[in-house]
Design a protein around this motif. Structure first.
Motif, mmCIF file in Angstrom:
data_model
loop_
_atom_site.group_PDB
_atom_site.id
_atom_site.type_symbol
_atom_site.label_atom_id
_atom_site.label_comp_id
_atom_site.label_asym_id
_atom_site.label_seq_id
_atom_site.Cartn_x
_atom_site.Cartn_y
_atom_site.Cartn_z
ATOM 1 N N MET B 224 7.250 6.880 3.732
ATOM 2 C CA MET B 224 8.678 7.011 3.460
ATOM 3 C C MET B 224 9.435 5.729 3.797
ATOM 4 N N GLU B 225 8.848 4.944 4.716
ATOM 5 C CA GLU B 225 9.519 3.698 5.116
ATOM 6 C C GLU B 225 9.081 2.512 4.259
ATOM 7 N N THR B 226 8.178 2.763 3.312
ATOM 8 C CA THR B 226 7.674 1.665 2.481
ATOM 9 C C THR B 226 8.555 1.485 1.248
ATOM 10 N N ASP B 227 8.826 0.233 0.917
ATOM 11 C CA ASP B 227 9.632 -0.053 -0.280
ATOM 12 C C ASP B 227 8.947 0.488 -1.524
ATOM 13 N N GLY B 228 9.723 1.046 -2.425
ATOM 14 C CA GLY B 228 9.183 1.472 -3.707
ATOM 15 C C GLY B 228 8.416 2.783 -3.652
ATOM 16 N N SER B 230 8.587 6.869 -2.838
ATOM 17 C CA SER B 230 9.545 7.955 -2.642
ATOM 18 C C SER B 230 8.789 9.224 -2.274
ATOM 19 N N ARG B 231 9.528 10.290 -2.073
ATOM 20 C CA ARG B 231 8.900 11.581 -1.771
ATOM 21 C C ARG B 231 7.920 12.002 -2.859
ATOM 22 N N LEU B 232 8.164 11.503 -4.085
ATOM 23 C CA LEU B 232 7.315 11.910 -5.209
ATOM 24 C C LEU B 232 5.868 11.467 -5.007
ATOM 25 N N HIS B 233 5.666 10.438 -4.169
ATOM 26 C CA HIS B 233 4.301 9.997 -3.906
ATOM 27 C C HIS B 233 3.492 11.031 -3.153
ATOM 28 N N LEU B 234 4.181 11.946 -2.493
ATOM 29 C CA LEU B 234 3.478 12.926 -1.666
ATOM 30 C C LEU B 234 3.236 14.234 -2.397
ATOM 31 N N SER B 235 3.638 14.310 -3.655
ATOM 32 C CA SER B 235 3.386 15.557 -4.373
ATOM 33 C C SER B 235 2.835 15.248 -5.748
ATOM 34 N N GLY B 310 -6.212 4.849 -0.530
ATOM 35 C CA GLY B 310 -5.229 4.136 -1.345
ATOM 36 C C GLY B 310 -3.827 4.311 -0.790
ATOM 37 N N MET B 311 -3.489 5.548 -0.395
ATOM 38 C CA MET B 311 -2.157 5.818 0.144
ATOM 39 C C MET B 311 -1.984 5.154 1.520
ATOM 40 N N ILE B 312 -3.077 5.125 2.306
ATOM 41 C CA ILE B 312 -3.000 4.438 3.599
ATOM 42 C C ILE B 312 -2.697 2.951 3.365
ATOM 43 N N ALA B 313 -3.333 2.398 2.327
ATOM 44 C CA ALA B 313 -3.073 0.994 1.999
ATOM 45 C C ALA B 313 -1.603 0.794 1.647
ATOM 46 N N ALA B 314 -1.035 1.727 0.855
ATOM 47 C CA ALA B 314 0.369 1.606 0.490
ATOM 48 C C ALA B 314 1.242 1.628 1.741
ATOM 49 N N ALA B 315 0.843 2.472 2.710
ATOM 50 C CA ALA B 315 1.664 2.618 3.912
ATOM 51 C C ALA B 315 1.550 1.404 4.830
#
Lengths: 113, 558
Positions: B224-228, B230-235, B310-315
């Motif tokens: 949630m604190e990462t640029d670009g 949004s909540r949509l990434h989690l669903s 992949g999501m951990i990398a984004a975070a």
């Protein structure tokens, strides 16, 4: 090309001794035993790396001794593969069928089925 | 805490022990080739493992053949870029199709004793459609093998510092040797082994990664604190209402269900011979049907060690994706570099190398079968003894790898053109599924309809795609274009095939025995062996449980 086909058309039926040897060697090189052996070697290497340099093991991971955990898990997996191959071996009839139905397979390969 | 340890590049620091593991793996791969070589006496042994494999092996190979390193890196990249929506590729984009293949289509495929998917086309719809299908499959497969080879070389160069040519030659030679020796059995055994090694590398990566971001909740907070992001990434499903599309795929739920879940997925999993070949090598009908059903279970679990990293990398390193220091494809290599010490590092790198080779081997082992049986035997040199086709298969395999290396060279020179070619090939499966499903369900469908429906189904999405290239505002994203293109292709096949069928002559019922639903019967139990009747081996049960899990896994990420 056509002529040397005649040489292969019939295999002599296997003797009981040959059958037993074929079953034994096929089971020994079962893919589960190969994976078990690979994981055994990897498990030893990874565990040993973790034991030899415990500090390096935890430095990148934020405190988890990842080599120890992974190495030991791989050793357990290795044992499971060996046990599985030992107690549920490839059925002898499967091994023998694939040798005995050669004429049938040859016909299928020639597109004659 | 989350943004630490991010440095330039993805070069890995392999120690002696890591290289030792890599070498041990390469030796084992060759040993498997030599072992598989012993049981090859006929061309059927070489191309279809003599139809002798048990279901657990073909089931794992079914998934593993698709688990090339390009797929792993690409899906982790998707995880970083669009988040949980990537799960669609593993859930709705795979499981329903696998269940359909096992329960509905496999009795026709395996029961008719065809040796390849194009051969089913030949039996059902005649030579014209068969020839187009066989050539399209052969050409696309050998070129894709080369494109993947090049993609691999780039990654290996970045991670290990090998020159691209070293990487290409080393993997191509190993694939060449083990496929030429042991044929499909070699490929399948290596796929099974690769599956376990890649899991042994990715599970520790995921565990450490989750630990470093503070567990699942920490991951959510960090994202949630990462640029670009949004909540949509989690669903997976939010933002997909029709008329109000805000999700990162850029398509509504209906397009996702019909485009990805139906046309693309069914096209890939049920008609792509590279996949289906694994089931053809099963030892009997029961094992063949269970192949994709057993494969569905690992398929449902794999994304947890690919998409989550992949999501951990984004975070953790999202800022480097944003400023262009890293590309999304670097997600997994970068995490390996950041989190895995020497030891596990060797396992992870070996797993990636293994999946690079297995992906290429899968392409080569299906290409050689189609080329030898469907083109060479059918149209060029029929009525030769079986030994001739066995030798031909080995020569074709070598040729396939050499063309692959040449394609890799072309890809290194003309990268963009190759991406276009790859997109073009992705148009081949959807219409094939359209033709097959109509041919299976409707006995009135004629050979002419098969040919023209198939060709129209390739042309239609090509036109849509060219229009999109000229005018990118037509679709929200490239992925959305693919989904709509697939649906358009499928509808085109239906319309053209039905129309042509009404004006041309169908095959007689005798010719369609066992090839069309309701014409003749297929006894799925005739070749049962002891144990096939055990309740836990029931295809219906396995399929139902897989579908239930597929729905269940969506619930936490709706």
């Amino acid at each position: 090309m056509k002529n040397d086909n005649a040489v292969h058309t019939s295999y002599a039926p296997l003797t009981e001794q040959e059958k037993a040897r074929l079953v034994r060697s096929t089971r020994r090189t079962d893919i589960r035993n190969i994976i078990g052996a690979l994981f055994l070697v990897y498990g030893i290497l990874v565990t040993a790396t973790g034991l030899l340099d415990p500090a390096a093991d935890r430095a990148l991971t934020g405190g988890i001794a990842i080599n120890l955990w992974t190495g030991i898990s791989m050793l357990i997996a290795s044992a499971l593969f060996f046990v599985w191959a030992k107690f549920a071996p490839v059925p002898a009839e499967d091994i023998l069928t694939s040798v005995e139905n050669i004429d049938e397979k040859r016909a299928e390969g020639e597109g004659a089925l | 805490m989350v943004l630490e340890a991010a440095s330039e590049g993805v070069r890995l620091d392999l120690k002696f022990v890591d290289y030792l593991m890599l070498i041990i793996y390469f030796v084992t791969v060759l040993a498997i080739g030599v072992i598989a070589r012993r049981s090859i006496r006929t061309s059927m042994d070489f191309f279809l493992s003599g139809r002798s494999m048990p279901a657990w092996i073909t089931g794992l190979a079914f998934v593993s053949a698709n688990l090339g390193a390009i797929e792993i890196l690409g899906m982790a990249a998707n995880g970083a870029e669009i988040g949980m929506a990537t799960m669609h590729y593993y859930f709705i984009g795979a499981v329903p199709a696998m269940v359909f293949l096992g329960l509905v289509m496999m009795p026709f495929y395996y029961g008719s004793k065809v040796r390849s998917v194009p051969e089913f086309m030949l039996r059902r719809l005649g030579k014209a459609a068969h020839l187009v299908n066989s050539i399209a499959f052969s050409v696309s497969n050998v070129l894709i093998a080369g494109i993947n080879l090049y993609a691999m070389a780039i990654v290996v160069e970045a991670m290990l510092g090998w020159s691209q040519w070293t990487a290409i030659i080393v993997s191509a030679v190993f694939v060449l040797v083990y496929i030429t020796l042991g044929g499909l059995s070699s490929a399948i055994y290596n796929e099974v082994m690769q599956f376990f090694v890649i899991v042994a590398g990715l599970v520790p990566l995921t565990v450490v990664g989750l630990h470093r971001v503070g567990g699942w909740n920490g991951l959510k907070t960090a994202l949630m604190e990462t640029d670009g992001v949004s909540r949509l990434h989690l669903s997976a499903w939010q933002g997909t209402s029709i008329g109000d599309v805000t999700n990162p795929i850029g398509a509504n739920w209906l397009a996702i269900v019909l485009g990805l879940g139906f046309v693309l997925s069914f096209g890939y999993w049920t008609t792509n011979f590279t996949e289906v070949q694994r089931a053809f090598s099963a030892k009997n009908m029961s094992a063949a049907r269970r192949t994709p059903l057993i494969g569905a279970f690992p398929k449902l679990l794999i994304p947890f060690v690919i998409v989550i990293p992949g999501m951990i990398a984004a975070a953790t390193i999202g800022n480097q994706f944003a400023d262009g220091t890293l590309t999304y494809n670097d997600a997994i290599p970068k995490l390996i570099q950041m989190y895995l010490p020497s030891g596990v590092l060797g396992v992870a790198v070996t797993g990636l190398m293994a999946s690079f080779m297995a992906g290429m081997a899968a392409n080569v082992s299906s290409f050689n079968t189609v080329f030898t049986y469907d083109i060479w035997q059918e149209y060029i040199k029929p009525n030769m003894p079986d030994d001739y086709y066995l030798k031909a298969g080995r020569v074709v395999s070598i040729t396939g790898v050499v063309i692959g290396i040449f394609t890799a060279y072309l890809a290194s020179q003309f990268g963009n053109i190759m991406t276009y070619i790859q997109t073009l090939f992705s148009f081949f499966n959807a219409p094939l599924f359209g033709v097959f499903i109509l041919g299976l369900l409707w006995k009135r469908m004629t050979p002419a309809a098969g040919l023209w429906g198939y060709i129209a189904g390739i042309i239609a999405p090509t036109i849509v795609w060219i229009a999109y290239l000229k005018n990118p505002s037509l679709f929200a994203t490239g992925t959305a274009e693919t989904l709509y293109g697939a649906i358009i292709s499928f509808v085109t096949v239906m319309v053209v095939s039905v129309a042509v069928s009404l004006f041309t002559k169908p095959k007689s019922d005798e010719e369609l025995q066992g090839l069309v639903y309701g014409v003749g019967t297929i006894d799925v139990k005739s070749d049962h062996v002891a144990g096939d009747t055990a309740w836990y081996r029931s295809p219906a049960l396995l399929g139902t449980v897989a579908l239930a899990l597929c729905v269940g896994f969506y619930l936490p990420i709706v």
